[in-house]
Design an enzyme around this catalytic site. Structure first.
Site, PDB file in Angstrom:
ATOM      1  N   LYS A   1       0.951  25.432  46.652  1.00 50.46           N
ATOM      2  CA  LYS A   1       0.018  26.452  47.015  1.00 50.46           C
ATOM      3  C   LYS A   1      -1.071  26.047  47.915  1.00 50.46           C
ATOM      4  CE  LYS A   1      -0.462  27.555  42.782  1.00 50.46           C
ATOM      5  NZ  LYS A   1      -0.512  28.261  41.431  1.00 50.46           N
TER       6      LYS A   1
ATOM      7  N   ASP B   1      -0.321  29.218  34.180  1.00 50.79           N
ATOM      8  CA  ASP B   1      -0.545  30.594  34.038  1.00 50.79           C
ATOM      9  C   ASP B   1       0.368  31.314  33.498  1.00 50.79           C
ATOM     10  OD1 ASP B   1       0.998  29.983  36.307  1.00 50.79           O
ATOM     11  OD2 ASP B   1      -0.133  31.477  37.800  1.00 50.79           O
TER      12      ASP B   1
HETATM   13  C1  GLC Z   1       3.012  27.548  41.806  1.00 50.85           C
HETATM   14  C2  GLC Z   1       2.830  26.588  40.590  1.00 50.85           C
HETATM   15  C3  GLC Z   1       2.933  27.105  39.381  1.00 50.85           C
HETATM   16  C4  GLC Z   1       2.369  28.320  39.102  1.00 50.85           C
HETATM   17  C5  GLC Z   1       2.808  29.377  40.335  1.00 50.85           C
HETATM   18  C6  GLC Z   1       1.940  30.785  40.194  1.00 50.85           C
HETATM   19  O1  GLC Z   1       4.228  27.834  41.999  1.00 50.85           O
HETATM   20  O2  GLC Z   1       3.389  25.362  40.929  1.00 50.85           O
HETATM   21  O3  GLC Z   1       2.647  25.999  38.368  1.00 50.85           O
HETATM   22  O4  GLC Z   1       2.666  28.940  37.917  1.00 50.85           O
HETATM   23  O5  GLC Z   1       2.356  28.847  41.435  1.00 50.85           O
HETATM   24  O6  GLC Z   1       0.607  30.633  40.236  1.00 50.85           O
END
Ligand code: GLC
Length: 499
Positions: free
Chosen positions: A199, A234
């Site tokens: 991200k 999360d």
């Molecule tokens: C990205 C992260 C993951 C998280 C997701 C949503 O894919 O790698 O850990 O849960 O974003 O935030």
């Protein structure tokens, strides 16, 4: 003289006629040019639409591939693009959690600090408050210390404002659930090393480090006395938060800046798990499904180009097709193509349109949901964000169409992902379907109504009417922060004191 004038008049008439013919020719040429451009633009749009196609049969292949990859990822470390990370959560909240706990939620564009008071059996959430801040972009690519110091500082401020009634009893330290939404190889419920960033984060000295140790050091530097009791993704937080309010929650999905899924797995079905079998026989798995990849995914030239230019090329392909960080950027790339190859926005390619990530998904969503007859919002957004003015209604309609293509592909693929998870859990074909709740959260799901509607419809379509009635998609608002606090409570150091 007269004669001469006549000649002049004739000459003028001839020149005039020639000019008219010339202008007419110019107009015709212009029209031909513009209709040629329009045709070219439409050809590009059509091709994009075709490449993004997600007929049900393709979605079922994607779902099957997801199920296969889940098995492979559970079987061995590195066995799949899906990490299928063990969360060390073998016990989801039951509702008897009690006390004041903190949570820190880091993982997207914003981060939050929460204080939650849990009322014990039947008491529910007595009190919750939070503060939110955005992560300054410079910190996303700086050093680990800088990021954690920034967070610790905000937490220190929040703690300093704690009302007396929330103080801990004497001799008891404050405890925190840390939602850290990146791939982490957990070594216990409150330790784990960062595998890599996703991200748009790229802090290289943090990779391979223990996330909790990094945070604890920063808390010490900022003088905050706090024990990190739980480290969660999360998805895990959302699953925990969802289960607290609804015992049928067994899957959680995040659709926000990034995307991911977690679900409850039988511990025995995890060959790579070498720890003692949990008493519950269950283990929550953080799939890291954003990194899913399959030949069945309808990738286009725009996806490839965006991936190659990204901070994490070759990674998070599913995420790059479905999540909030990328949808607006895909749209921008298609708009740029029609601007460059078909002069869609005039002879000059609008300079702003060349800037990566300038068109954010919330702007795209605003355009997509424009219900005005002249698509005023589309016109305004194009002007405000990209400095493109005077767009015709016809062109605005094309922009909306493109929003729809990008969104429908993302939402339908996400639905296929959910089907893949349900299949792995055996829930798609039960004779007596059990009620299963899929807890969903994330800004994209929450705010992009077209996306959400499309996802829900597609899932219903894919699982079939009969099963659809037992699979419930629920928005678990802010579950991840509360969930982290709940897991901090159930992993509190002082738990035994109570019993
Ligand atoms: C990205 C992260 C993951 C998280 C997701 C949503 O894919 O790698 O850990 O849960 O974003 O935030």
């Amino acid at each position: 003289m007269k004669e001469g004038m006549g000649k002049v008049a004739v000459a003028a008439a001839v020149i005039g006629a020639a000019a008219v013919v010339g202008v007419a020719a110019l107009v015709v040429r212009q029209r031909m040019k513009s209709s040629g451009r329009w045709a070219r633009a439409m050809a590009i749009v059509k091709e994009f639409e075709e490449k993004c196609g997600t007929p049900d049969i393709k979605l079922k292949q994607v779902a099957d591939a997801m199920t296969v990859e889940m098995h492979a990822g559970l079987a061995s470390e590195g066995g799949s693009k899906l990490k299928m990370l063990i969360s060390y959560v073998d016990n989801l909240p039951k509702g008897d959690e009690e006390g004041v706990f903190y949570a820190l939620d880091l993982g997207g564009t914003n981060f939050r600090v929460l204080r939650v008071q849990l009322g014990g059996k039947a008491g529910g959430i007595v009190h919750q408050e939070f503060t939110e801040a955005s992560i300054p972009p410079a910190l996303m690519g700086g050093t680990s210390d800088a990021l954690f110091d920034y967070i610790a500082e905000k937490l220190a401020k929040f703690v300093a404002e704690e009302e007396q009634k929330f103080h801990q009893p004497p001799g008891r330290q404050r405890e925190l659930g840390f939602t850290f939404s990146f791939p982490v190889m957990q070594t216990s419920i409150n330790s784990g090393t960062l595998i890599r960033w996703t991200k748009g984060f790229s802090i290289s000295d943090a990779v391979g480090q223990d996330v909790v140790a990094e945070l604890t050091k920063a808390l010490q530097r900022k003088g905050v006395e706090m024990r990190v009791a739980a480290l969660v993704n999360d998805t895990i937080g959302t699953l925990a938060g969802g289960r607290y309010t609804n015992k049928d929650v067994a899957v959680s999905i995040i659709l926000g800046t990034g995307t991911n899924a977690a679900y409850v797995e039988r511990a025995q079905a995890i060959p790579k798990w070498h720890g003692p079998l949990p008493k519950t026989g269950e283990m929550v798995i953080n799939m890291e499904w954003g990194n899913f990849r399959s030949l069945h995914l309808p990738l286009t030239e725009y996806d490839h180009a965006m991936d190659v230019e990204s901070l994490n090329p070759g990674e998070q392909i599913f995420e790059k097709m479905t999540s909030g960080m990328y949808l607006g950027e895909i749209l921008r790339r298609v708009l740029l193509k029609i601007a460059e190859e078909a002069a869609f926005f005039g002879d000059e390619v609008p300079a702003k349109l060349k800037i990566s990530f300038i068109l954010r998904t919330p702007d795209m969503s605003a355009m997509h949901h424009d219900t005005s007859s002249d698509l005023r919002v589309v016109g305004q957004k194009l002007k405000d964000v990209l400095e493109i003015s005077n767009t015709s209604l016809k062109k605005r309609r094309i922009v909306v169409k493109l929003c729809n293509i990008v969104t429908a592909r993302g939402a339908r693929l996400a639905a296929a992902g959910v089907l893949g998870v349900l299949k792995k859990m055996g829930l798609d074909s039960l004779k007596e379907p059990e009620k299963t709740v899929v807890a969903m959260d994330g800004g994209l799901f929450e705010h992009y109504a077209e996306y959400r509607g499309c996802l829900e419809n597609t899932l219903r379509e894919l699982v079939g009417e009969e099963t659809a009635s037992s699979i419930v998609v629920e928005h678990s608002n802010d579950g991840s922060g509360i969930g982290a606090a709940l897991l901090a409570a159930s992993h509190s150091l002082y738990l035994k004191d109570k019993s």
